[in-house]
Design an enzyme around this catalytic site. Structure first.
Site, PDB file in Angstrom:
ATOM      1  N   HIS A 194       0.822  -1.219   0.000  1.00 30.03           N
ATOM      2  CA  HIS A 194       0.000   0.000   0.000  1.00 30.03           C
ATOM      3  C   HIS A 194       0.849   1.258   0.000  1.00 30.03           C
ATOM      4  CE1 HIS A 194       0.939  -0.013   4.174  1.00 30.03           C
ATOM      5  NE2 HIS A 194       0.467  -1.237   4.264  1.00 30.03           N
TER       6      HIS A 194
ATOM      7  N   ARG B 222      -7.880 -15.028 -16.572  1.00 28.53           N
ATOM      8  CA  ARG B 222      -7.207 -16.295 -16.294  1.00 28.53           C
ATOM      9  C   ARG B 222      -8.051 -17.094 -15.298  1.00 28.53           C
ATOM     10  NH1 ARG B 222      -1.528 -16.442 -13.279  1.00 28.53           N
ATOM     11  NH2 ARG B 222      -2.804 -15.900 -11.484  1.00 28.53           N
TER      12      ARG B 222
ATOM     13  N   CYS C  58       3.023 -11.798 -19.602  1.00 28.70           N
ATOM     14  CA  CYS C  58       2.260 -11.168 -18.519  1.00 28.70           C
ATOM     15  C   CYS C  58       2.937 -11.327 -17.160  1.00 28.70           C
ATOM     16  CB  CYS C  58       0.824 -11.685 -18.482  1.00 28.70           C
ATOM     17  SG  CYS C  58       0.725 -13.448 -18.145  1.00 28.70           S
TER      18      CYS C  58
ATOM     19  N   ASN D  88       7.162 -15.232 -14.349  1.00 25.81           N
ATOM     20  CA  ASN D  88       7.462 -15.464 -12.923  1.00 25.81           C
ATOM     21  C   ASN D  88       7.604 -16.962 -12.679  1.00 25.81           C
ATOM     22  OD1 ASN D  88       6.807 -12.754 -12.895  1.00 25.81           O
ATOM     23  ND2 ASN D  88       4.785 -13.071 -12.020  1.00 25.81           N
ATOM     24  N   ASP D  89       6.617 -17.714 -13.157  1.00 21.81           N
ATOM     25  CA  ASP D  89       6.689 -19.163 -12.967  1.00 21.81           C
ATOM     26  C   ASP D  89       7.662 -19.811 -13.940  1.00 21.81           C
ATOM     27  OD1 ASP D  89       5.117 -20.146 -10.773  1.00 21.81           O
ATOM     28  OD2 ASP D  89       3.390 -19.273 -11.780  1.00 21.81           O
TER      29      ASP D  89
ATOM     30  N   GLU E 170       4.094 -21.344 -18.731  1.00 17.11           N
ATOM     31  CA  GLU E 170       4.804 -21.125 -17.457  1.00 17.11           C
ATOM     32  C   GLU E 170       5.715 -22.288 -17.113  1.00 17.11           C
ATOM     33  OE1 GLU E 170       2.219 -18.789 -14.629  1.00 17.11           O
ATOM     34  OE2 GLU E 170       0.819 -20.367 -15.189  1.00 17.11           O
TER      35      GLU E 170
ATOM     36  N   ARG F  84      -6.144 -11.722 -12.870  1.00 18.74           N
ATOM     37  CA  ARG F  84      -5.950 -12.806 -11.899  1.00 18.74           C
ATOM     38  C   ARG F  84      -7.236 -12.937 -11.086  1.00 18.74           C
ATOM     39  NH1 ARG F  84      -0.453 -10.391 -11.370  1.00 18.74           N
ATOM     40  NH2 ARG F  84       1.091 -12.005 -11.742  1.00 18.74           N
TER      41      ARG F  84
ATOM     42  N   ARG G  72      10.168 -19.160  -6.440  1.00 21.65           N
ATOM     43  CA  ARG G  72       9.991 -17.723  -6.695  1.00 21.65           C
ATOM     44  C   ARG G  72       9.754 -16.930  -5.410  1.00 21.65           C
ATOM     45  NH1 ARG G  72       4.196 -17.373  -9.824  1.00 21.65           N
ATOM     46  NH2 ARG G  72       4.066 -15.255  -9.024  1.00 21.65           N
TER      47      ARG G  72
HETATM   48  C1  PEP Z   1       3.567 -15.674 -13.918  1.00 22.74           C
HETATM   49  O1  PEP Z   1       3.778 -16.766 -13.388  1.00 22.74           O
HETATM   50  O2  PEP Z   1       4.440 -15.011 -14.520  1.00 22.74           O
HETATM   51  C2  PEP Z   1       2.222 -15.062 -13.836  1.00 22.74           C
HETATM   52  C3  PEP Z   1       1.932 -13.975 -14.510  1.00 22.74           C
HETATM   53  O3  PEP Z   1       1.315 -15.667 -13.026  1.00 22.74           O
HETATM   54  P1  PEP Z   1       1.341 -15.524 -11.424  1.00 22.74           P
HETATM   55  O4  PEP Z   1       2.406 -14.529 -11.048  1.00 22.74           O
HETATM   56  O5  PEP Z   1      -0.018 -15.101 -11.027  1.00 22.74           O
HETATM   57  O6  PEP Z   1       1.682 -16.931 -11.007  1.00 22.74           O
HETATM   58 MG    MG Z   2       2.129 -17.999 -12.785  1.00 22.56          MG
END
Ligand code: PEP
Ligand code: MG
Length: 555
Positions: A185, A323, A483, A435-436, A412, A287, A446
Site C-alpha cells: 500500500h 485467467r 504477462c 514469474n513461474d 509457465e 488474476r 519464486r
Molecule cells: C507468472 O507466473 O508469470 C504469472 C503472470 O502468473 P502468477 O504470477 O499469477 O503466477
Molecule cells: Mg504464474
C-alpha cells in the site's frame, strides 16, 4: 563518493530532505502476569480494538479513491468476528488485553503471509490495526507519523494505510521503507500522491532522525548525506525522464510503428475504475484468485459473475483476458488444494486443480460467459500452468462448451515453452508467465528472495524460452504475449519486441516507461538487439548489450 542504499523503485521522482522516522509500534515483553479480573481485561481489549477501528473509520471518511478502498479493506479485516473470539479466548487463558490482541491477530497475519503475493502484502494492514489496538490498550502514543514542523523524508519499517492516506505531499518530500514490495500500500499510495518512494530498502533501519538523504524513486536508490551537486543531478534526471514519459501516449509501438500491445495486469475489482481509466489497450491478465483466497468455500456463479462484471464494465470494447483459477503453491486455497503435498509448486496447481475438481472450473467458465454477455465485453479466457498440448486442447473445448470462443493458455512450464508450436496448434494465443517460467526453468522457488539472481528475467535460458515461444507464434500467425513481471522491465521491452512478442501486460504504473522504451528503436533495431542479447552468456552481459546498444543509437 556518495553512500547509496538500494531498494525497489516504488514511486518515480527525486527529492532530498531530513529523515523523520515513524513512531515505532509497541513491543510487548514475552512474560506477563495473568490479570486478576479477566472480565475487565476483556472489556479493555474490546474497547482498544473498537477505538482502533473507530479511528480508522474517521480517517477513511476523509479520503477517497484507491486510498479509501485500501482503508475500507483494512476496516473489514478488523471486523472479522473470529478476531474477537480469539481475543476472548486469549483473555480466558490468562492473557492481559494487549497480549490477547497480539496473539489473536498473529494467527490471521500468519495465514495471510503464508498465501503470499498480493494477499501476503495485506498482512501489513492487519499488523497495523493490531499495533494501534495494542498501543490503545497500553495507553501509549499511536504508532505512525509524528507531528513535526517543516518538510521531511519519511522513513520506517513499512507505512500503514492509516498513515499513508493522510500523507501531505507538501510536507512529505519522499518515502523510504525497509519492507514492502511494488504492490504494497505504501507504493500504491505514494504513486497516487506523486511522492517519490523507495520500498524494501535494506539499510533504511540505520537512517537516524535528522540525517539528510536523497530519494530517487525512479532508480530505487537512497543517498546518505549527498552533496548539492548529487541532488541536482538526480532531480534533473528524474525531470527529464518524466518529460520523456509524458511525451508518449496511446497504443504501444516501436519507433517505426510496429505494434506491441500495452495491456494491464489486474487482480481485483477494487481498482477496476482507475485501471479502466488508464491509457492501455486492454487487460492481458485478470488474476481471479482474489475471489477465492481467504475463504472456506468457492464463490457462487452469481457472485463470480458480478465480480468479473465489475472489471469488464470499465473496459468497454477493449479485450480482457481472464485467467481461470490458479490455485496452489504460492496461492494456496484450502478448498481447492490438498495440504499434504510435499512439493506444492510441482503438485496439483493451476489447470491441474480444474481437472481434478471440474466443478470449480466449469462454474468459473459459466460465470465468465455470463459476465461477458452482461457487459457485451470482448472476453478471452486462458488457463494457468498448462504443460501439454492435450491439456490446452481440453481447456479450449471446455471454454467453447461455455460459449467462450477466444481461448489461450499460459506458458509457465518449460515443457510448454519447448513445445509451444504444438500448443499453439490448439489455442488462439499464448501468454508467457515469466514469474513461474523462471521458477521452473532455474529450479528456484519464486518466493525465496535469496534465489533472486536465478529468477532475474534477464537470465539467458529464460530469454531463450521466450524466443522459442515467440518464433512458434509468428510461424502460426498467432499472438504471444508476456504477462509476468518481465513485461514491466523497460530494458527488456525492445528485446521482446525484437523476438516477436505481440503484447506486454503489466501493472498500470509500469506502462509509461515501457511505452517510451519501445519508442526508442525501430523494429529492425529491436531484432538486432534481441539477437545480440540472446547470444549473451549471463545477466550482466545481457544488460550491457542493451546499455551499449542504446548508447550507439543515441550517437
Ligand atoms: C507468472 O507466473 O508469470 C504469472 C503472470 O502468473 P502468477 O504470477 O499469477 O503466477
Ligand atoms: Mg504464474
Amino acid at each position: 563518493m556518495v553512500d547509496e542504499l538500494r531498494g525497489n523503485p516504488a514511486s518515480p521522482g527525486a527529492a532530498a530532505g531530513p529523515v523523520v522516522r515513524l513512531t515505532p509500534p509497541p513491543v510487548l515483553p514475552e512474560h506477563w502476569d495473568a490479570p486478576a479480573a479477566p472480565e475487565a481485561e476483556l472489556a479493555a481489549a474490546t474497547e482498544a480494538l473498537d477505538a482502533a477501528v473507530a479511528d480508522l473509520e474517521k480517517r477513511a471518511a476523509s479520503v477517497s479513491g484507491e486510498s479509501k478502498s485500501i482503508m475500507d479493506t483494512q476496516i473489514m479485516m478488523a471486523q472479522d468476528p473470529s478476531l474477537r473470539t480469539g481475543i476472548a479466548d486469549g483473555v480466558a487463558n490468562g492473557r492481559p488485553a494487549a497480549w490477547a490482541i497480539r496473539d489473536a491477530f498473529g494467527r490471521h497475519v500468519a495465514a495471510l503471509e503464508a498465501i503470499g503475493g498480493y494477499l501476503g502484502e495485506r498482512a501489513a494492514d492487519l499488523i497495523d490495526i493490531r499495533d494501534r489496538a495494542i498501543a490503545a490498550a497500553l495507553g501509549l502514543a499511536q504508532p505512525g507519523i509524528p507531528a513535526v514542523d517543516g518538510a521531511f523524508v519519511l522513513v520506517g519499517q513499512d507505512i500503514a494505510p492509516a498513515d499513508t492516506v493522510l500523507l501531505d505531499p507538501a510536507k512529505v518530500l519522499g518515502i523510504v521503507t525497509e519492507k514492502g514490495g511494488p504492490t504494497s500500500h505504501t507504493a500504491i499510495v505514494a504513486r497516487a500522491l506523486g511522492i517519490p518512494a523507495v520500498v524494501g530498502c535494506a539499510g533504511a533501519a540505520g537512517l537516524a532522525d535528522g540525517t539528510r538523504i536523497a530519494v530517487d524513486g525512479t532508480r530505487g536508490t537512497v543517498a546518505v548525506d549527498p552533496d548539492d551537486e548529487y541532488v541536482r543531478r538526480i532531480e534533473a534526471e528524474s525531470a527529464s525522464l518524466k518529460e520523456k514519459l509524458a511525451a508518449h501516449s496511446g497504443p504501444g509501438a516501436t519507433a517505426d510503428g510496429h505494434p506491441v500491445k500495452l495491456l494491464l495486469n489486474v487482480g481485483s475489482a477494487g481498482g477496476a475504475e482507475s485501471d479502466a481509466a488508464a491509457d492501455a489497450e486492454g487487460v492481458g491478465l485478470f488474476r481471479t484468485e482474489f475471489l477465492f483466497l481467504d475463504r472456506t468455500e468457492a464463490p457462487t456463479v452469481e457472485e463470480q459473475r458480478a465480480a468479473y462484471g465489475e472489471v469488464l464494465r470499465g473496459f468497454g470494447g477493449r479485450p480482457v483476458v481472464i485467467r481461470t483459477l490458479d490455485a496452489g503453491a504460492d496461492k494456496y486455497i484450502p478448498f481447492a488444494n490438498t495440504e499434504d503435498e510435499p512439493n506444492p509448486a510441482l503438485g496439483v496447481r493451476g489447470y491441474r486443480v480444474g481437472v481434478r475438481n471440474p466443478g470449480l472450473l466449469t462454474a468459473q467458465l459459466e460465470a465468465i460467459s455470463l459476465a461477458a454477455g452482461d457487459h457485451d465485453a470482448d472476453v478471452r479466457v486462458m488457463a494457468p500452468m498448462i504443460a501439454t498440448p492435450a491439456e490446452a486442447a481440453a481447456f479450449r473445448d471446455l471454454a467453447r462448451e461455455h460459449g467462450i470462443t477466444k481461448t489461450g493458455v499460459m506458458i509457465e512450464v518449460p515443457a510448454a515453452a519447448i513445445r509451444a508450436r504444438d500448443i499453439l496448434a490448439e489455442v488462439d494465443f499464448v501468454s508467457i508467465g515469466t514469474n513461474d517460467l523462471s521458477q521452473y526453468t532455474y529450479a528456484a522457488d519464486r518466493m525465496l528472495g535469496e534465489l533472486g539472481e536465478l529468477l532475474d528475467p534477464w537470465q539467458p535460458a529464460l530469454l531463450a524460452l521466450v524466443a522459442t515461444v515467440a518464433a512458434a507464434a509468428k510461424e502460426a500467425g498467432k499472438s504471444a504475449g508476456i504477462c509476468g513481471e518481465a513485461a514491466s522491465d523497460p530494458g527488456l521491452a525492445p528485446v521482446f519486441a525484437g523476438l516477436g512478442i505481440t503484447s506486454l501486460s503489466m501493472s498500470v504504473s509500469a506502462v509509461p516507461a515501457v511505452r517510451a522504451a519501445l519508442k526508442d528503436y525501430t523494429l529492425e533495431q529491436c531484432e538486432i538487439l534481441a539477437g545480440e542479447v540472446l547470444r549473451a552468456p549471463d545477466v550482466p552481459s545481457a544488460r550491457k548489450v542493451v546499455e551499449e546498444f542504446s548508447a550507439r543509437s543515441v550517437d
